[in-house]
Design a protein around this motif. Sequence first.
Motif, PDB file in Angstrom:
ATOM      1  N   PHE A 225       0.792  -1.208   0.084  1.00 42.64           N
ATOM      2  CA  PHE A 225      -0.046  -0.037   0.144  1.00 42.64           C
ATOM      3  C   PHE A 225       0.834   1.236  -0.123  1.00 42.64           C
ATOM      4  O   PHE A 225       2.144   1.226   0.238  1.00 42.64           O
ATOM      5  N   GLU A 226       0.213   2.333  -0.252  1.00 42.77           N
ATOM      6  CA  GLU A 226       0.961   3.658  -0.395  1.00 42.77           C
ATOM      7  C   GLU A 226      -0.097   4.535   0.673  1.00 42.77           C
ATOM      8  O   GLU A 226      -1.180   4.459   0.620  1.00 42.77           O
ATOM      9  N   LEU A 227       0.481   5.377   1.254  1.00 40.39           N
ATOM     10  CA  LEU A 227       0.022   6.360   2.240  1.00 40.39           C
ATOM     11  C   LEU A 227       0.728   7.614   2.290  1.00 40.39           C
ATOM     12  O   LEU A 227       1.973   7.520   2.490  1.00 40.39           O
ATOM     13  N   ASN A 228       0.055   8.746   1.934  1.00 35.63           N
ATOM     14  CA  ASN A 228       0.745  10.126   2.257  1.00 35.63           C
ATOM     15  C   ASN A 228      -0.171  10.573   3.690  1.00 35.63           C
ATOM     16  O   ASN A 228      -1.178  10.520   3.933  1.00 35.63           O
ATOM     17  N   VAL A 229       0.987  11.296   4.486  1.00 31.42           N
ATOM     18  CA  VAL A 229       0.772  11.830   5.752  1.00 31.42           C
ATOM     19  C   VAL A 229       1.022  13.389   5.765  1.00 31.42           C
ATOM     20  O   VAL A 229       2.143  13.719   5.519  1.00 31.42           O
ATOM     21  N   GLN A 230      -0.039  14.267   5.887  1.00 31.35           N
ATOM     22  CA  GLN A 230       0.379  15.596   6.039  1.00 31.35           C
ATOM     23  C   GLN A 230       0.426  16.017   7.612  1.00 31.35           C
ATOM     24  O   GLN A 230      -0.742  15.689   8.184  1.00 31.35           O
ATOM     25  N   VAL A 231       1.120  16.454   8.249  1.00 28.37           N
ATOM     26  CA  VAL A 231       1.459  16.754   9.554  1.00 28.37           C
ATOM     27  C   VAL A 231       1.037  18.353   9.647  1.00 28.37           C
ATOM     28  O   VAL A 231       1.830  19.152   9.183  1.00 28.37           O
ATOM     29  N   LEU A 232      -0.189  18.668   9.979  1.00 21.79           N
ATOM     30  CA  LEU A 232      -0.580  20.219   9.881  1.00 21.79           C
ATOM     31  C   LEU A 232      -0.960  20.424  11.519  1.00 21.79           C
ATOM     32  O   LEU A 232      -1.199  19.828  12.254  1.00 21.79           O
ATOM     33  N   PRO A 233      -0.819  21.981  11.677  1.00 18.81           N
ATOM     34  CA  PRO A 233      -1.022  22.677  12.832  1.00 18.81           C
ATOM     35  C   PRO A 233      -2.436  22.804  12.835  1.00 18.81           C
ATOM     36  O   PRO A 233      -2.908  24.158  12.968  1.00 18.81           O
ATOM     37  N   LEU A 234      -3.157  21.966  13.175  1.00 24.28           N
ATOM     38  CA  LEU A 234      -4.851  21.995  13.308  1.00 24.28           C
ATOM     39  C   LEU A 234      -5.118  22.148  14.798  1.00 24.28           C
ATOM     40  O   LEU A 234      -4.512  21.962  15.670  1.00 24.28           O
ATOM     41  N   THR A 235      -6.459  22.755  15.191  1.00 19.82           N
ATOM     42  CA  THR A 235      -6.723  23.092  16.199  1.00 19.82           C
ATOM     43  C   THR A 235      -7.200  21.927  16.933  1.00 19.82           C
ATOM     44  O   THR A 235      -7.544  22.089  18.239  1.00 19.82           O
ATOM     45  N   GLN A 236      -7.520  20.881  16.452  1.00 16.75           N
ATOM     46  CA  GLN A 236      -7.925  19.606  17.183  1.00 16.75           C
ATOM     47  C   GLN A 236      -6.962  18.601  16.706  1.00 16.75           C
ATOM     48  O   GLN A 236      -6.420  18.311  15.842  1.00 16.75           O
ATOM     49  N   ARG A 237      -6.906  17.450  17.813  1.00 16.82           N
ATOM     50  CA  ARG A 237      -5.999  16.391  17.798  1.00 16.82           C
ATOM     51  C   ARG A 237      -6.859  15.238  17.096  1.00 16.82           C
ATOM     52  O   ARG A 237      -8.104  15.133  17.328  1.00 16.82           O
ATOM     53  N   GLY A 238      -6.155  14.807  16.082  1.00  9.88           N
ATOM     54  CA  GLY A 238      -6.638  13.614  15.496  1.00  9.88           C
ATOM     55  C   GLY A 238      -6.220  13.208  14.043  1.00  9.88           C
ATOM     56  O   GLY A 238      -5.112  13.872  13.636  1.00  9.88           O
ATOM     57  N   VAL A 239      -6.792  12.464  13.253  1.00  5.42           N
ATOM     58  CA  VAL A 239      -6.364  12.025  11.988  1.00  5.42           C
ATOM     59  C   VAL A 239      -7.518  11.929  11.022  1.00  5.42           C
ATOM     60  O   VAL A 239      -8.522  11.461  11.622  1.00  5.42           O
ATOM     61  N   TRP A 240      -7.601  12.637   9.855  1.00  7.88           N
ATOM     62  CA  TRP A 240      -8.735  12.711   8.945  1.00  7.88           C
ATOM     63  C   TRP A 240      -8.082  12.248   7.645  1.00  7.88           C
ATOM     64  O   TRP A 240      -7.089  12.759   7.211  1.00  7.88           O
ATOM     65  N   TRP A 241      -8.937  11.697   6.762  1.00  6.97           N
ATOM     66  CA  TRP A 241      -8.744  11.176   5.519  1.00  6.97           C
ATOM     67  C   TRP A 241      -9.106  12.534   4.789  1.00  6.97           C
ATOM     68  O   TRP A 241     -10.125  13.158   4.892  1.00  6.97           O
ATOM     69  N   ILE A 242      -8.071  13.064   3.962  1.00  6.26           N
ATOM     70  CA  ILE A 242      -8.286  14.209   2.922  1.00  6.26           C
ATOM     71  C   ILE A 242      -8.025  14.005   1.366  1.00  6.26           C
ATOM     72  O   ILE A 242      -8.120  14.504   0.570  1.00  6.26           O
ATOM     73  N   GLY A 243      -7.915  12.564   1.370  1.00  7.17           N
ATOM     74  CA  GLY A 243      -7.916  12.171   0.051  1.00  7.17           C
ATOM     75  C   GLY A 243      -7.925  10.754  -0.058  1.00  7.17           C
ATOM     76  O   GLY A 243      -8.017   9.937   1.024  1.00  7.17           O
TER      77      GLY A 243
END
Length: 203
Positions: free
Chosen positions: A156-174
């Motif tokens: 499999f392939e996975l891209n992870v974007q580490v972002l300064p978001l206001t809430q902790r968590g993981v979200w699919w964006i693609g």
Amino acid sequence: MTGGQPEWVIREDAAKSVLVALYLRQVLGIRSPEELPALRRVPPPVVRNETDAAHAQLEREWRGFWAMTVEPQAHPSPVPLELVDGFEGLIALPVDGADALREAITAHADDAVDFARLAHDRYARESAARPGVSYRAYASAIAAHERAVGRRAHSFELNVQVLPLTQRGVWWIGSLTVAVTDGLRSDVVAFDSAIHPIIAELA
């Protein structure tokens, strides 16, 4: 496959193009993707005198731009792209069909690029300070998944974007891309738990 063995490829980044896109999302008051939290340290939306129809058009154009930014190979533009002045090559919009977005973002170029550069540099410094940690986090999650299911992980392939978001968590964006909060990414135990369901879905 290498020697008959499954392969996994995980790319982690805090891409300046993604950061710019989310900065613009916020200052333009765009809601989608609705499940994704706001960025920290970004000013509130600019008050714009526009009709509901005009804002809906702006949102449609931004969503197309967002898809191309996050996963450009999966979302090629049907028309040629051109760079938008002031964004240091980080934004290319379709020559047709993105007029509202092009006009709306121009005034925010300097601030968006500055924000993206600072956030990206902070991520790069933190990653450099913990060499090897990134790989180990994913490798341990994959190993745990393999033990749970009793087989090797699928390729499999996975891209992870580490972002300064206001809430902790993981979200699919693609389809192959997730966003993770920087604070969660730096918490080894919490990140391990959070990334397990993502790995299980793919592997």
